[in-house]
Design a protein around this motif. Structure first.
Motif, mmCIF file in Angstrom:
data_model
loop_
_atom_site.group_PDB
_atom_site.id
_atom_site.type_symbol
_atom_site.label_atom_id
_atom_site.label_comp_id
_atom_site.label_asym_id
_atom_site.label_seq_id
_atom_site.Cartn_x
_atom_site.Cartn_y
_atom_site.Cartn_z
ATOM 1 N N PHE A 66 68.260 40.991 50.140
ATOM 2 C CA PHE A 66 69.770 40.489 49.982
ATOM 3 C C PHE A 66 69.550 39.406 48.899
ATOM 4 N N TYR A 67 70.669 38.724 48.630
ATOM 5 C CA TYR A 67 70.836 37.840 47.766
ATOM 6 C C TYR A 67 71.987 37.019 47.916
ATOM 7 N N ASP A 68 71.992 35.761 47.200
ATOM 8 C CA ASP A 68 73.130 34.667 47.254
ATOM 9 C C ASP A 68 73.402 34.429 45.885
ATOM 10 N N ASP A 69 74.068 33.353 45.401
ATOM 11 C CA ASP A 69 74.277 32.830 44.145
ATOM 12 C C ASP A 69 72.960 32.335 43.388
ATOM 13 N N SER A 70 71.844 31.891 44.130
ATOM 14 C CA SER A 70 70.745 31.694 43.491
ATOM 15 C C SER A 70 69.651 32.198 43.616
ATOM 16 N N TYR A 71 69.477 33.136 44.656
ATOM 17 C CA TYR A 71 68.143 33.424 45.178
ATOM 18 C C TYR A 71 68.371 35.216 45.337
ATOM 19 N N ILE A 72 67.191 35.728 45.117
ATOM 20 C CA ILE A 72 67.191 37.439 45.754
ATOM 21 C C ILE A 72 65.997 37.091 46.680
ATOM 22 N N LEU A 76 78.653 26.912 53.593
ATOM 23 C CA LEU A 76 77.959 25.899 53.989
ATOM 24 C C LEU A 76 77.017 25.604 52.803
ATOM 25 N N HIS A 77 76.403 24.145 52.707
ATOM 26 C CA HIS A 77 75.580 23.705 51.828
ATOM 27 C C HIS A 77 74.276 24.719 51.887
ATOM 28 N N GLN A 78 73.781 25.027 50.443
ATOM 29 C CA GLN A 78 72.746 25.841 50.345
ATOM 30 C C GLN A 78 71.529 25.818 51.358
ATOM 31 N N LEU A 79 71.186 24.348 51.530
ATOM 32 C CA LEU A 79 70.136 23.789 52.566
ATOM 33 C C LEU A 79 70.477 24.160 53.881
ATOM 34 N N ARG A 80 71.580 24.235 54.164
ATOM 35 C CA ARG A 80 72.141 24.561 55.845
ATOM 36 C C ARG A 80 72.255 26.243 55.895
ATOM 37 N N ARG A 81 72.783 26.715 54.689
ATOM 38 C CA ARG A 81 73.154 27.933 54.597
ATOM 39 C C ARG A 81 71.661 28.884 54.937
ATOM 40 N N ILE A 82 70.761 28.492 54.185
ATOM 41 C CA ILE A 82 69.524 29.327 54.101
ATOM 42 C C ILE A 82 68.769 29.161 55.254
#
Length: 730
Positions: free
Chosen positions: A339-345, A318-324
């Motif tokens: 946890f982390y994704d490709d932009s945040y921890i 999903l797009h980052q805004l929907r995934r978050i």
């Protein structure tokens, strides 16, 4: 503290038109702008010539050359040329050597740091295109300074820390003793610039103008986790409405420890630890207190998983805004700590709400493109913008502070396997166990050698070729244990910096391993000759000529010695000492060319496999020969009885090759295994392989004397005679 020299160079003649220099201290001057004006030597300038600006950097502490940068003047027809240069000075020396230029005996061909162009870097007091111009005796720099060029018949001088002036003869006024606290070092700046006041370089753990501030001390212990050579510590600071900031530094973990200590002088709220490309949560604090001591243990449960592990692909795509929007599920239902994704921890606060911070996972650890790490090692710095130290994390099969030494190939040396565990002020478990093993092997070796020499020094025991081989083998086994003990203790004393004489270190590097290798090869060949001679004796029976065999054996011993020396001579000529200043070690390194590597590997295997196969085939042939005696009786029971009788009679011929084959098997397996020693933390397998290679040389008395009735009688006879002599002396 660096001296940066700016030179306006005439490219054709390599003469210096003009120069300027500044003092730069990384801990204080990082990011500072400097304006330097360089003038042409003539008015107007010679428009037919091309010019460039060369920047040389020198370390004022060691007075060593650090590197050179070159920037050509692209538009020489302009009366004034402006250059805006961002100069990144690597923490370590950058001296790429070349051989394309003839720089004579007073210079060295080098490459510029920022390009592939080459130039002659002249020795102190020399200048010119090929370093043939010597500075005038009328104007010379002070003895403890450097002469880095000549302009208008005057030398360009680089002064040490406590000197200044055009020729470095003026002494600087020292700092007051009370200025720098906590053992800080006071540095006086250039007296020509009154605005540059003295300042303090602080010891690790302190900061501030006068080193009066105690930094936050952070102790990180790894528990039930694989131990890397270094860890990255990410400090994240939350600034309320402003974007958060991140500082990343590294911590080294000694090979015999599982913890590291770092100091930080800036404010932070979160600490995340990273190693082996895995993130772990370490610490959270709401308020920052300078001088605090933080001790944290990192466990597997502290690992921060990726969202790819926590959600299925329908959510992760999903797009980052929907995934978050799904992230609170991780904290509330899956009970993860972070946890982390490709932009945040993200950190889960009270297992309820995730607090996410921008985190760049794609940082390149190459020290701003000036990585000094070799063989694919990653270069870490203690600060992204203004680093003051750096280190290399090596890939598998390489070691050294710059990952410059390989740990693969045949016959790993004791320096590589045990050396990293020896420290001046520690006694690691590996070292203590190795000392115990060496003492045990030394005692056993001397007992075995003395008893063997005592046996084979009698005339009757040397009445056959086997006796002559075993007599030489006994002498060789004593030499092996002496050289082996000498090698081990010299390594201990040199790595603990008790022995620092370079001549002693060079001689032991050149000769000890060479002599040890020849002795081990000779021992293997002599034992193989015994097995081979016994097989020939059984096969020929009454036709065996003992006198001729003895005569041939003397020549074989000489030929084997010469053959071993010739096929091992590549070892000493390829050895040299390497000073690892960062790790404060002197390594004995053997580095072969590609052809010599093939030659060395081939003969290493030949000297090991051939005696091994001779012993194996000898044992097999003796058994077959005894089994062939079955034709004297047709009865199965009678054959078995006869075979057992023959086996008992010739057991001394069979024991030696079988024992030697069994003892050689571990060394054979280790030598033929692919790969390398990947980690110094797990040296046991290779340490076992190194020590076990000496066992065949330490059991010759048990292997050859005790199973033989003839040799056993000769030993008892020699022992009684020695006992009588000792009684007569007393």
């Amino acid at each position: 503290m660096f001296t940066i020299v700016f030179l306006l160079i005439n490219n054709e003649y390599q003469t210096i038109e003009s120069y300027d220099q500044i003092e730069f201290i990384s801990v204080q001057d990082c990011g500072k702008k400097y304006h330097v004006n360089l003038l042409y030597s003539t008015r107007p300038k010679d428009r037919t010539q091309n010019y460039s600006v060369r920047i040389n950097v020198y370390d004022q502490h060691s007075m060593e050359y650090h590197g050179s940068w070159n920037y050509p003047i692209i538009f020489p027809f302009l009366p004034v040329n402006r250059m805006a240069i961002i100069l990144i000075i690597p923490v370590h020396q950058v001296i790429p050597i070349c051989h394309a230029l003839n720089c004579g005996s007073h210079g060295q061909c080098l490459k510029f740091v920022n390009s592939d162009e080459i130039f002659c870097k002249c020795n102190d007091g020399w200048s010119g295109k090929q370093c043939v111009t010597v500075s005038s005796s009328k104007f010379r720099c002070a003895p403890d300074s450097l002469t880095v060029g000549i302009t208008n018949e005057r030398p360009i001088c680089v002064c040490p820390l406590n000197k200044f002036g055009s020729r470095c003869y003026l002494k600087r006024i020292s700092c007051s003793d009370s200025m720098c606290q906590n053992r800080g070092t006071c540095i006086v700046r250039d007296e020509r610039m009154p605005s540059l006041k003295p300042f303090c370089i602080c010891m690790k753990g302190y900061s501030g103008t006068n080193c009066e501030v105690k930094d936050t001390k952070i102790d990180i212990l790894l528990e039930n986790l694989p131990i890397p050579s270094a860890i990255l510590l990410h400090f994240i600071t939350a600034h309320g409405d402003k974007p958060e900031s991140r500082t990343t530094t590294f911590g080294k973990i000694p090979v015999d420890q599982s913890s590291t200590t770092v100091y930080i002088s800036s404010m932070f709220h979160f600490i995340f630890v990273e190693f082996f490309d895995t993130l772990y949560f370490a610490h959270l604090q709401y308020t920052y207190t300078s001088g605090e001591i933080i001790r944290k243990t990192i466990k597997p449960s502290h690992r921060c998983p990726s969202i790819d592990e926590l959600f299925d692909v329908t959510i992760t795509k999903l797009h980052q805004l929907r995934r978050i929007k799904h992230y609170p599920i991780v904290c509330q239902q899956q009970k993860k700590l972070c946890f982390y994704d490709d932009s945040y921890i993200c950190y889960c606060y009270n297992n309820d709400t995730p607090n996410c911070f921008i985190f760049n996972h794609n940082m390149t650890y190459n020290c701003h493109g000036y990585s000094y790490c070799q063989n694919g090692g990653r270069c870490y710095q203690n600060d992204i913008v203004c680093p003051t130290s750096s280190m290399c994390e090596c890939t598998d099969c390489f070691y050294g502070s710059r990952c410059q030494f390989p740990s693969k190939g045949f016959g790993l040396s004791l320096d590589l396997v045990l050396g990293p565990h020896i420290r001046p002020n520690n006694h690691s478990l590996v070292v203590r166990i190795s000392i115990s093993i060496v003492l045990l092997l030394t005692i056993l070796g001397f007992i075995n050698g003395v008893l063997s020499i005592l046996t084979f020094q009698t005339k009757k025991s040397r009445d056959s070729a086997s006796g002559l081989y075993l007599f030489n083998s006994s002498i060789t086994s004593i030499l092996i244990i002496i050289i082996f003990s000498l090698k081990f203790w010299l390594l201990i004393l040199s790595q603990k910096r008790i022995i620092t004489n370079r001549s002693i270190l060079f001689i032991q590097c050149l000769l000890i391993d060479f002599l040890l290798r020849i002795s081990l090869n000779m021992e293997s060949w002599l034992n193989a000759c015994v097995s081979l001679e016994r097989v020939i004796m059984i096969v020929k029976g009454v036709r065996f000529d003992n006198i001729k065999s003895k005569h041939i054996s003397k020549w074989i011993v000489v030929i084997l010695l010469l053959f071993n020396i010739i096929t091992t001579i590549q070892d000493p000529i390829s050895r040299h000492l390497v000073d690892d200043e960062e790790d404060q070690r002197t390594w004995c390194v053997v580095k072969y060319s590609s052809l010599l590597q093939i030659f060395n590997s081939s003969f290493y295997l030949f000297h090991f496999l051939t005696p091994f196969l001779i012993n194996f085939m000898s044992a097999l042939l003796i058994i077959i020969r005894l089994a062939q005696q079955r034709n004297i009786s047709r009865s199965h029971q009678k054959f078995q009885k006869y075979f057992r009788k023959q086996l008992n009679t010739h057991k001394h011929l069979l024991v030696a090759p079988i024992v030697l084959v069994i003892l050689s098997l571990p060394r054979l397996i280790i030598s033929l295994l692919p790969g390398c020693m990947k980690s110094f933390r797990e040296p046991w397998f290779f340490l076992f392989g190194y020590f076990v290679s000496f066992i065949p040389a330490l059991v010759s008395f048990i292997t050859f004397v005790l199973p033989s009735n003839v040799y056993k009688k000769e030993f008892l006879f020699a022992f009684r005679r020695l006992k009588q002599r000792l009684r007569g002396i007393s």
